[in-house]
Design a protein around this motif. Structure first.
Motif, mmCIF file in Angstrom:
data_model
loop_
_atom_site.group_PDB
_atom_site.id
_atom_site.type_symbol
_atom_site.label_atom_id
_atom_site.label_comp_id
_atom_site.label_asym_id
_atom_site.label_seq_id
_atom_site.Cartn_x
_atom_site.Cartn_y
_atom_site.Cartn_z
ATOM 1 N N MET A 135 0.814 -1.190 0.000
ATOM 2 C CA MET A 135 0.000 0.000 0.000
ATOM 3 C C MET A 135 0.861 1.260 0.000
ATOM 4 S SD MET A 135 -3.112 0.723 2.517
ATOM 5 C CE MET A 135 -3.883 2.278 2.596
ATOM 6 N N GLY A 136 2.070 1.186 0.579
ATOM 7 C CA GLY A 136 2.922 2.352 0.676
ATOM 8 C C GLY A 136 3.741 2.630 -0.574
ATOM 9 N N SER A 137 4.012 1.610 -1.367
ATOM 10 C CA SER A 137 4.864 1.826 -2.544
ATOM 11 C C SER A 137 4.013 1.944 -3.808
ATOM 12 C CB SER A 137 5.847 0.670 -2.690
ATOM 13 O OG SER A 137 5.139 -0.524 -2.963
ATOM 14 N N LEU A 138 4.560 2.619 -4.778
ATOM 15 C CA LEU A 138 3.855 2.802 -6.040
ATOM 16 C C LEU A 138 4.400 1.818 -7.077
ATOM 17 C CD1 LEU A 138 3.765 6.689 -6.199
ATOM 18 C CD2 LEU A 138 1.951 5.159 -5.493
ATOM 19 N N SER A 139 3.518 1.163 -7.789
ATOM 20 C CA SER A 139 3.935 0.216 -8.818
ATOM 21 C C SER A 139 4.175 0.955 -10.133
ATOM 22 C CB SER A 139 2.864 -0.857 -9.011
ATOM 23 O OG SER A 139 1.711 -0.286 -9.603
ATOM 24 N N ILE A 140 4.625 0.212 -11.108
ATOM 25 C CA ILE A 140 4.903 0.793 -12.432
ATOM 26 C C ILE A 140 3.620 1.355 -13.045
ATOM 27 C CG2 ILE A 140 4.635 -1.382 -13.667
ATOM 28 C CD1 ILE A 140 7.225 1.289 -14.505
ATOM 29 N N TRP A 141 2.481 0.758 -12.754
ATOM 30 C CA TRP A 141 1.212 1.224 -13.309
ATOM 31 C C TRP A 141 0.833 2.594 -12.759
ATOM 32 C CZ3 TRP A 141 0.177 -0.957 -17.566
ATOM 33 C CH2 TRP A 141 0.516 -2.284 -17.789
ATOM 34 N N HIS A 142 1.129 2.824 -11.498
ATOM 35 C CA HIS A 142 0.860 4.138 -10.917
ATOM 36 C C HIS A 142 1.691 5.210 -11.624
ATOM 37 C CE1 HIS A 142 -0.455 1.644 -7.402
ATOM 38 N NE2 HIS A 142 -1.458 2.502 -7.485
ATOM 39 N N TRP A 143 2.967 4.913 -11.845
ATOM 40 C CA TRP A 143 3.852 5.883 -12.504
ATOM 41 C C TRP A 143 3.429 6.126 -13.948
ATOM 42 C CZ3 TRP A 143 6.234 9.007 -9.611
ATOM 43 C CH2 TRP A 143 6.730 8.613 -8.376
ATOM 44 N N LEU A 144 2.963 5.089 -14.648
ATOM 45 C CA LEU A 144 2.494 5.264 -16.031
ATOM 46 C C LEU A 144 1.249 6.152 -16.077
ATOM 47 C CD1 LEU A 144 3.033 1.709 -17.515
ATOM 48 C CD2 LEU A 144 4.322 3.793 -18.022
ATOM 49 N N ILE A 145 0.366 5.986 -15.122
ATOM 50 C CA ILE A 145 -0.831 6.831 -15.072
ATOM 51 C C ILE A 145 -0.451 8.277 -14.772
ATOM 52 C CG2 ILE A 145 -2.945 7.285 -13.758
ATOM 53 C CD1 ILE A 145 -3.220 4.197 -13.513
ATOM 54 N N VAL A 146 0.462 8.489 -13.831
ATOM 55 C CA VAL A 146 0.919 9.846 -13.514
ATOM 56 C C VAL A 146 1.572 10.485 -14.737
ATOM 57 C CG1 VAL A 146 2.595 11.156 -12.145
ATOM 58 C CG2 VAL A 146 1.153 9.442 -11.050
ATOM 59 N N LEU A 147 2.397 9.730 -15.457
ATOM 60 C CA LEU A 147 3.038 10.232 -16.670
ATOM 61 C C LEU A 147 2.005 10.586 -17.738
ATOM 62 C CD1 LEU A 147 5.700 10.757 -18.177
ATOM 63 C CD2 LEU A 147 5.585 8.392 -18.958
ATOM 64 N N ALA A 148 0.997 9.731 -17.910
ATOM 65 C CA ALA A 148 -0.047 9.997 -18.903
ATOM 66 C C ALA A 148 -0.818 11.268 -18.556
ATOM 67 C CB ALA A 148 -0.995 8.805 -18.994
ATOM 68 N N VAL A 149 -1.125 11.466 -17.289
ATOM 69 C CA VAL A 149 -1.846 12.676 -16.869
ATOM 70 C C VAL A 149 -0.979 13.912 -17.104
ATOM 71 C CG1 VAL A 149 -2.780 13.896 -14.861
ATOM 72 C CG2 VAL A 149 -3.343 11.491 -15.235
ATOM 73 N N ALA A 150 0.323 13.814 -16.803
ATOM 74 C CA ALA A 150 1.229 14.950 -17.021
ATOM 75 C C ALA A 150 1.308 15.310 -18.502
ATOM 76 C CB ALA A 150 2.611 14.626 -16.477
ATOM 77 N N VAL A 151 1.367 14.298 -19.356
ATOM 78 C CA VAL A 151 1.428 14.556 -20.804
ATOM 79 C C VAL A 151 0.123 15.183 -21.277
ATOM 80 C CG1 VAL A 151 1.534 13.420 -23.068
ATOM 81 C CG2 VAL A 151 3.173 12.814 -21.300
ATOM 82 N N LEU A 152 -0.987 14.724 -20.749
ATOM 83 C CA LEU A 152 -2.271 15.316 -21.136
ATOM 84 C C LEU A 152 -2.396 16.762 -20.682
ATOM 85 C CD1 LEU A 152 -4.751 12.383 -20.450
ATOM 86 C CD2 LEU A 152 -4.117 13.325 -22.671
ATOM 87 N N LEU A 153 -1.911 17.060 -19.480
ATOM 88 C CA LEU A 153 -2.019 18.420 -18.957
ATOM 89 C C LEU A 153 -1.074 19.391 -19.651
ATOM 90 C CD1 LEU A 153 -2.354 17.824 -15.109
ATOM 91 C CD2 LEU A 153 -4.119 18.603 -16.688
ATOM 92 N N PHE A 154 0.163 18.989 -19.818
ATOM 93 C CA PHE A 154 1.177 19.909 -20.323
ATOM 94 C C PHE A 154 1.438 19.761 -21.820
ATOM 95 C CE2 PHE A 154 2.376 19.251 -15.832
ATOM 96 C CZ PHE A 154 2.159 20.541 -15.400
ATOM 97 N N GLY A 155 1.108 18.658 -22.406
ATOM 98 C CA GLY A 155 1.402 18.433 -23.813
ATOM 99 C C GLY A 155 2.835 17.967 -23.986
#
Length: 53
Positions: A1-21
């Motif tokens: 529960m405390g650590s982030l998996s690769i899927w969490h990081w991919l979702i964060v990256l996708a959101v950043a790309v959507l927000l900033f281009g």
């Protein structure tokens, strides 16, 4: 529960790309690098002794 998996990081990256281009992220990182460089230069200038007048 405390650590982030690769899927969490991919979702964060996708959101950043959507927000900033795709083009905005490298520009943002360049601005951060310039800020760090300026900060280091300012710290170096503060270390030099000043002449007494």
């Amino acid at each position: 529960m405390g650590s982030l998996s690769i899927w969490h990081w991919l979702i964060v990256l996708a959101v950043a790309v959507l927000l900033f281009g795709r083009g905005k992220i490298p520009e943002l990182m360049g601005d951060v690098a310039k800020g760090i460089k300026t900060f280091k230069q300012g710290m170096r200038e503060d270390d030099t002794p000043r002449e007494q007048k």
